[in-house]
Every structure is written in structure tokens, then in C-alpha cells.
Design an enzyme around this catalytic site. Structure first.
Site, PDB file in Angstrom:
ATOM      1  CD  GLU A  26     -30.830 -30.778 -17.847  1.00  0.00           C
ATOM      2  OE1 GLU A  26     -29.679 -30.905 -18.191  1.00  0.00           O
ATOM      3  OE2 GLU A  26     -31.198 -29.898 -17.116  1.00  0.00           O
ATOM      4  CG  ASN A 172     -27.950 -31.342 -11.438  1.00  0.00           C
ATOM      5  OD1 ASN A 172     -27.535 -32.083 -12.039  1.00  0.00           O
ATOM      6  ND2 ASN A 172     -28.064 -30.339 -11.952  1.00  0.00           N
ATOM      7  CD  GLU A 173     -24.202 -28.984 -12.399  1.00  0.00           C
ATOM      8  OE1 GLU A 173     -24.343 -27.706 -12.719  1.00  0.00           O
ATOM      9  OE2 GLU A 173     -23.242 -29.608 -12.965  1.00  0.00           O
ATOM     10  CE1 TYR A 246     -21.637 -31.925 -19.498  1.00  0.00           C
ATOM     11  CE2 TYR A 246     -21.559 -30.792 -17.364  1.00  0.00           C
ATOM     12  CZ  TYR A 246     -22.483 -31.893 -18.458  1.00  0.00           C
ATOM     13  OH  TYR A 246     -23.392 -32.099 -18.086  1.00  0.00           O
ATOM     14  CD  GLU A 298     -25.113 -33.007 -15.414  1.00  0.00           C
ATOM     15  OE1 GLU A 298     -24.518 -32.141 -16.038  1.00  0.00           O
ATOM     16  OE2 GLU A 298     -25.935 -32.972 -14.845  1.00  0.00           O
ATOM     17  CD  GLN A 345     -28.325 -33.580 -21.067  1.00  0.00           C
ATOM     18  OE1 GLN A 345     -29.372 -33.652 -21.578  1.00  0.00           O
ATOM     19  NE2 GLN A 345     -27.966 -32.741 -20.188  1.00  0.00           N
TER      20      GLN A 345
HETATM   21  O1  AHR Z   1     -25.756 -31.375 -18.890  1.00  0.00           O
HETATM   22  C1  AHR Z   1     -26.070 -29.746 -19.088  1.00  0.00           C
HETATM   23  C2  AHR Z   1     -26.078 -29.169 -17.951  1.00  0.00           C
HETATM   24  O2  AHR Z   1     -24.929 -29.304 -17.403  1.00  0.00           O
HETATM   25  C3  AHR Z   1     -26.937 -29.846 -16.726  1.00  0.00           C
HETATM   26  O3  AHR Z   1     -28.154 -29.308 -16.773  1.00  0.00           O
HETATM   27  C4  AHR Z   1     -26.268 -29.332 -15.613  1.00  0.00           C
HETATM   28  O4  AHR Z   1     -26.395 -30.247 -14.301  1.00  0.00           O
HETATM   29  C5  AHR Z   1     -24.744 -28.866 -16.059  1.00  0.00           C
HETATM   30  O5  AHR Z   1     -24.188 -27.923 -15.599  1.00  0.00           O
END
Ligand code: AHR
Length: 497
Positions: A26, A172-173, A246, A298, A345
Site C-alpha cells: 500500500e 476496501n474496508e 490484525y 489483510e 505488508q
Molecule cells: O494495512 C494498514 C491498514 O489497515 C489498511 O490501509 C487498512 O485497510 C487497514 O485498516
């Protein structure tokens, strides 16, 4: 020393889709700019602006797919900003990551990067501030072989041949940075965007924005909005639903104790619960003709060191590597439905594979997990019975101290193991239900004296794999795994004379 046993079963399950070992880049901090793009005039060796050291390191991983340009960046990105002569490209505000975006790295550069590292591109389109017109144009620009104004423009910009981008994310999101939509309003947007994208290229795979781990109701409400669970159905427009998850609870990535080390591991179960929920929904709406799959596009650790101010840079230790191995084992368990994952990432961000500082480049312990687990790609999952001890956390959760996954490809088994124990080594005895004797083809282990160890420009090989002693005795193989380690053993089953 602890003892554990792995008994390889006889039944073969689904094949591990190689795309499970995908990645994500990204426009944040120094991921794209510095990590990949240095510009043609840079003193850092590059080919057409793309630095060669990171390309070389990534090539070795045989990454199947890379997602771009975001993340949150995607829903504020207009693809036309990133084509044409670089000197004429506009400078925009990267609103989510508080940076200026010069657009030197656009669609052509991304495709070139993918070719250089030997990977499939996965583009996430802009739903938040984009339009169905802009997005279907992007699909045409990338993929059409007809003679049109857009394809002639692509050719004029250096690429006569279509790019053939197969994977397209529709936002995305969109429950968050992608427009703070409700699942119902996203479903309406999805119908519009996906209709025109699919009609522009019928071969593309369309990927819908799914839940994160907190939004447990999003997936069902979104699918309902598509008419999937009743009513007029647009399910055919969804090839997969993409989840985000995450781990690490924004705790420190380096300053952790034993309690903090173990506390990370149940995050894999948490991610699995989200996946299982989504699989249930997707199976319910799938037909024989059209199966909707699950993607985790992600995931990874997010430590407190990673802030917008430092471009989401964080330390990467052996703890991250053990977590990555446990996560892959979990993805393998769901190989029938989970067809892609993209860890966040690739370079200089979150659970990165590679770190750079000016002209220097080094790889993280997580890089080695990707490198070592390569033989699992495309192999059929073979169930294994694992006998091992567990440790019980203060909250009552049990963390098994050994994780194992076995796949079979071209007649040989790949067994990956993680000894989760923070302090103790583990003697593992491997046996197979099938008749025959096990012969070790190769065995490697990744570990380091201290679980906090990480690589650096000065000690770039501090955490790197080495050969593992694995002795075969007839139908069994024995190996001693050091504490907090990841191992891969390749085994052949020799038939008895
Ligand atoms: O990976 C960092 C961020 O985390 C991304 O931009 C977003 O999609 C997520 O919240």
C-alpha cells in the site's frame, strides 16, 4: 525437554491454494516509495525505477499474488493519476497516511513490479470516492484487447498487450475508511460497481469487502443485501468475500515478556472463528455452479510501534515468525474454502517481510516462514494427529505447544512444525499411518537464542534457517526443535520391499 508426536494420516484433503501465501503493498510510509520504487535516477541499483535488491529477495519467495494499492489508500485513489508521463502526474494528498502522493508508481509500474517478482496482480478498486464508470474504465484499460480509446492509451503508455489482471477488489474496508457504509448500502454499491466491472471483463474474479474481527454481523447483512439469502440475487457477482484481521492488540512488538509472547497465539483462533463464520455463510449461498470463497486479504501483527507518524514501521521478531506459521497451519485447515491471504505488508510496514534503510536491505524472520513453507503450496492437506502439551494462560485459554501441518505433493510429504514453547525444546516423533518407511529428504529450522531477536543491517542473518538434524528410524522420524522455532521437514514414504 518436552516430547510430542505427529502421526500423519492417510486421507488427503483439499489442495492448499498457492494464493494463501499472498502479500499486500500500500502507499503508506516507505512501502512503495523506497521499498519498491526509488526512481530511475537513484544511486540504488534499479531497473526502470524499481529497486533490484528487494525484487531479488521477493522472487525467491515465489509469491503467488500481491494486492495493491491499498488498504485505505485505495478508496481515495484515482487510477488516471498514475498513468502517462511521470513528470506530468499530479501530486495528491494521501489523506489516510498523512503524506503527499507523487503518483510515480501507478498501474504500469505495479504490473512491471509483479512481472519482475513473478507474481499475479490483485487490484483493489475505489468505491469510496470513485464511480462505477471510473472502475470499469480501469478494468478495460488493464484487460481489454479490443481497439478502444483506453486500450490505445495503454499502448501509448508503453503496454500494447493487456495486463490480464484477474483479481479485483470492490473497495476496501467500506465499513470504515472506505466510506463508513452500512452493509446494506455497501451491498447496493457493490451491485452497481460489480455489474459494470464483470461486464467489461467476464473472466475477472470479484472480491467483496468483508468483515473485520469486530464486525461480526457485516458479512451476513452484506450478503443479505445482495439478495443472497433470499430475494433477487446478485451472488454471481461475488467470487470471494475478503476479511481483515490484525493481531497483537497494539501491544509493544519488542518489549514483551513471556506472558505477552503466549498472549499472541490465541489470536490465531480468533481469526479462525471469523473465517469459520464466513465459510458458513458462503457455503449457504453457494451453488454447484458458483462457489463463493473466503479470502483474508489483510492480516498479521500490528504492534504499538507502528504509527502513522513512522509509516506503520514495527519490529519483527521470532514471535512474529511463530505466529505466521500457526496462522498458515490454520489457513491450511480451511483449504477448501480459503483461497487467498495477503499478509500486511511486504516492505517496511507492519509484519513486513523485508526492511530497507537507504541502500541497505535485510529480511525479517517472517520472510523465512514464507520461504520455508513454500513446499506446502499446491499440496493436498493430510490430516495429522498431534500429541503435545499445552500451556494455560491466566484467562484460561490453552495454547498448544506444538503446531503441525502436513501436505502431500508429487508423492512427498511436507511437514511444517512450530515449537511454540518459549523456553523448552521439543523432541518430535513423526510417524505415518500408511505402510512404508519414512525417509528424510531435507529438514530446516528457523530459530534464534532469544525470542526478541530480529535481523538488522548489521546482523542481517541473525535469524535465518539452518539445517535440522532429523533421523529416520524405519517408520518414524525424530527431530529436536529448539524453543520458539519453526521447522520444515520433507519426507518420502518408501514402500516396503
Ligand atoms: O494495512 C494498514 C491498514 O489497515 C489498511 O490501509 C487498512 O485497510 C487497514 O485498516
Amino acid at each position: 525437554m518436552k516430547k510430542a508426536a505427529v502421526k500423519i494420516g492417510a486421507a488427503e484433503g483439499a489442495a492448499v491454494d498457492p494464493n494463501i501465501y499472498g502479500q499486500f503493498i500500500e502507499h503508506i510510509g516507505r512501502c512503495v516509495y523506497d521499498g519498491i520504487w526509488v526512481g530511475e535516477d537513484s544511486s540504488i541499483p534499479n531497473e526502470g525505477g524499481i529497486r533490484l535488491d528487494t525484487v531479488e529477495a521477493l522472487r525467491k519467495l515465489e509469491l503467488p499474488v500481491v494486492r495493491w494499492p491499498g488498504g485505505c489508500f485505495a478508496d481515495n485513489y484515482h487510477w488516471r493519476d498514475g498513468i502517462g508521463p511521470r513528470s506530468e502526474r499530479p501530486k495528491r494528498l494521501n489523506i489516510w497516511w498523512d503524506q503527499s502522493e507523487g503518483n510515480a508508481f501507478g498501474t504500469h509500474e505495479f504490473i512491471r513490479f509483479c512481472k519482475m517478482i513473478g507474481t499475479e496482480p490483485y487490484i483493489c478498486a475505489n468505491v469510496g470516492t470513485g464511480s462505477p464508470q471510473e472502475t470499469r474504465d480501469w478494468v478495460e484499460y488493464c484487460n481489454s484487447s479490443q481497439n478502444t480509446t483506453l486500450t490505445r492509451e495503454r499502448a501509448a503508455n508503453g503496454d500494447k498487450e493487456p495486463f490480464g489482471v484477474k483479481f479485483w477488489g470492490v473497495g476496501n474496508e467500506n465499513w470504515g475508511c472506505g466510506g463508513r457504509m452500512t452493509p446494506e448500502s455497501y451491498a447496493d454499491q457493490y451491485r452497481r460497481f460489480a455489474t459494470f466491472m464483470r461486464q467489461t471483463d467476464k473472466d475477472i474474479k470479484l472480491i467483496a469487502c468483508g468483515s473485520n474481527d469486530d464486525l461480526t454481523a457485516w458479512d451476513e447483512k452484506f450478503l443479505n443485501g445482495l439478495g443472497a439469502l433470499g430475494g433477487y440475487s446478485a451472488v454471481g457477482l461475488v467470487d470471494a468475500i475478503a476479511l481483515h484481521n490484525y493481531s497483537g492488540d497494539r501491544q509493544p512488538g519488542l518489549d514483551f515478556n513471556e506472558k505477552g509472547y503466549y498472549a499472541l497465539m490465541p489470536a490465531v483462533n480468533h481469526m479462525e472463528e471469523q473465517i469459520v463464520r464466513a465459510i458458513g455463510l458462503c457455503r449457504k449461498i453457494s451453488s454447484e455452479k458458483h462457489r463463493v470463497k473466503v479470502i483474508m486479504d489483510e492480516w498479521g501483527t500490528w504492534w504499538s510501534e507502528a504509527q502513522v507518524e513512522n509509516g506503520l514501521l514495527q519490529p519483527s521478531t521470532m514471535r512474529d515468525a511463530v505466529f505466521a506459521a500457526l496462522s498458515f497451519h490454520m489457513f491450511h485447515r480451511h483449504a477448501e474454502d480459503v483461497v487467498m491471504t495477503n499478509m500486511a505488508q511486504t516492505i517496511n510496514i507492519l509484519q513486513a517481510l523485508i526492511l530497507t534503510k537507504g541502500p541497505r536491505m535485510w529480511v525479517t524472520p517472517t520472510y523465512w516462514v514464507y520461504e520455508m513453507l513454500r513446499p506446502h503450496k499446491g499440496g493436498n492437506v493430510v490430516k495429522a494427529e498431534v500429541t503435545r502439551e499445552s500451556v494455560t494462560l491466566e484467562n484460561g485459554k490453552a495454547v498448544p505447544l506444538l503446531s503441525a501441518s502436513v501436505t502431500l505433493r508429487d508423492g512427498s510429504y511436507s511437514l511444517s512444525l512450530a515449537n511454540v514453547d518459549a523456553n523448552d525444546s521439543c523432541e518430535v516423533t513423526v510417524s505415518a499411518a500408511a505402510q512404508g518407511s519414512l525417509a528424510v529428504e531435507s529438514a530446516r529450522v528457523l530459530t534464534s537464542g532469544d525470542v526478541h531477536d530480529q535481523n538488522s543491517p548489521e546482523e542481517s542473518d541473525k535469524v535465518s534457517p539452518r539445517d535440522l538434524a532429523a533421523a529416520s528410524e524405519g517408520n518414524t522420524v525424530k527431530a529436536v526443535l529448539p524453543p520458539h522455532s519453526v521447522a520444515v521437514i520433507k519426507l518420502n514414504l518408501l514402500s516396503l520391499p
